[in-house]
Design an enzyme around this catalytic site. Structure first.
Site, PDB file in Angstrom:
ATOM      1  N   SER A 125      56.622 -51.526 113.943  1.00  0.00           N
ATOM      2  CA  SER A 125      55.581 -50.544 113.639  1.00  0.00           C
ATOM      3  C   SER A 125      55.768 -49.260 114.437  1.00  0.00           C
ATOM      4  CB  SER A 125      54.211 -51.139 113.995  1.00  0.00           C
ATOM      5  OG  SER A 125      53.226 -50.131 114.032  1.00  0.00           O
ATOM      6  N   TYR A 149      48.030 -55.077 120.436  1.00  0.00           N
ATOM      7  CA  TYR A 149      48.746 -55.295 119.160  1.00  0.00           C
ATOM      8  C   TYR A 149      50.087 -54.561 119.191  1.00  0.00           C
ATOM      9  CZ  TYR A 149      50.492 -54.025 114.634  1.00  0.00           C
ATOM     10  OH  TYR A 149      51.357 -53.776 113.584  1.00  0.00           O
ATOM     11  N   LYS A 153      54.302 -55.841 119.244  1.00  0.00           N
ATOM     12  CA  LYS A 153      55.425 -55.339 118.435  1.00  0.00           C
ATOM     13  C   LYS A 153      56.565 -54.893 119.368  1.00  0.00           C
ATOM     14  CE  LYS A 153      53.840 -55.804 114.229  1.00  0.00           C
ATOM     15  NZ  LYS A 153      54.427 -56.804 113.315  1.00  0.00           N
TER      16      LYS A 153
END
Ligand code: WQD
Length: 335
Positions: A125, A149, A153
């Protein structure tokens, strides 16, 4: 070839499953339905006329994952979508995010090694990039996620890089998604978040169908052309096809470790999205300007030139396609 998609019934996973099947590969999906619905399997079959082999299992359960590989010993590549992805929730429940999003990857590497499966495409991402005044973002820009979050990643990217360094015959492609929106032209697949959507397009769609009253635009005082936040919105089908390009490269050569942005290279503001949506779907979305959302940045868009040059990746869908298809799906799936 046999391709395993983890989280293959989710928004990005299901659209990619359609393209993997259309590219002639045998598709296996593992999904624990924690953020997806079993009906999506029927919809993939309806679109492609082929039913993927499906396992309702959790990638964090290494015994279940081993069973999938035992029953499908010749998997050529894994595309790893399975993971929790709500930024706000990750701040409230970091441990849930670190366990789920990291253990799933560690399990996959262990089981792939055991079954000699050497090709791994990871759903990364743009959130792995450090805040940057300079745009567009290039793959070698500084990294630095700003929430749990995003850190899952980033940590996954580092785990995969370390593993590939230790296993040079293992091939990894990290695909850094920007803002995927839109839906399959059939209206059968789309973004279907549980509860009140955090992200812009699903929220707009629920306003358009009357499920929500109006859109709150978070901030009108950013240093952008109209003061609202700018992002690189990419049609989900273009994004899905980017995975096919990565697979094709892995079929041609041992890629080692490659990192690519999947974006359009164009930034659109929130008002661009709302105005385009209202233009193509009828004037359905009322909005109000409110305070900025904590953690938001003014501007973020990709340089897709590396993917264009090395993968032959090219986005084809327009912002109008994204808005039209999003609304079509929402209308078909209004709760
Ligand atoms: C887009 C713009 C908001 C909602 C997120 C995730 C990121 C990645 C992509 C997975 C911003 C504005 C939004 C609303 C608004 N996903 N907005 N009102 O924040 O760029 O990134 O999706 O990797 O991890 O964080 O996307 O859709 O939430 O916001 O004004 O109700 O829309 O301020 O400018 P974002 P978003």
């Amino acid at each position: 070839m046999k391709i395993l998609l983890t989280g293959g019934l989710g928004y990005i996973g299901s659209h990619t499953a359609v393209e993997v099947i259309n590219a002639g590969h045998e598709t296996i999906i593992i999904d624990n339905l924690s953020n997806s619905k079993i009906e999506v399997l029927e919809k993939i079959e309806k679109i492609t006329k082929k039913r993927p082999k499906f396992y309702q299992e959790d990638v964090c359960d290494i015994n279940a994952l081993t069973k999938v590989f035992k029953e499908n010993p010749d998997i050529f590549a894994v595309i790893h979508f399975a993971g929790f992805k709500a930024v706000g929730e990750s701040c409230k429940e970091p441990l849930k995010y670190y366990k789920n999003n990291l253990i799933s990857t560690l399990n996959l590497l262990e089981v792939m090694e055991k079954f000699n499966c050497k090709n791994f495409i990871f759903s990364s991402s743009a959130t792995v990039y450090a805040v940057s005044e300079i745009m567009p973002l290039e793959e070698d820009f500084p990294l630095g996620a700003s929430n749990p979050y995003g850190r899952t990643k980033l940590f996954n990217e580092e785990i995969l890089e370390d593993y590939q360094n230790a296993h040079p015959d293992f091939n990894i492609v990290l695909l850094r998604y920007f803002n995927p929106i839109g839906a399959h032209e059939s209206g059968l697949l789309g973004e279907d978040p549980n509860g009140i959507p955090n992200n812009l397009m699903p929220y707009i769609c629920k306003v358009a169908t009357g499920e929500l009253d109006h859109l709150n635009i978070f901030g009108k005082d950013y240093n952008t052309k109209d003061g609202t936040g700018v992002r690189d919105y990419i049609h989900i089908v273009d994004l899905a096809k980017g995975h096919i390009k990565a697979l094709e490269k892995m079929l041609e050569e041992n890629v080692g470790l490659k990192i690519y942005n999947l974006g359009t290279g164009t930034g659109y503001s929130v008002l661009d999205i709302v105005n385009t949506f209202n233009k193509v779907n009828g004037n359905l979305v009322k909005y109000e300007f409110v305070a900025r959302r904590p953690g938001d940045i003014a501007m973020c868009y990709a340089s897709p030139s590396k993917a264009e040059k090395e993968l032959g990746f090219k986005t084809t869908k327009t912002l109008e396609d994204m808005c039209r298809s999003s609304y079509l799906y929402q209308k078909n799936n209004k709760k």
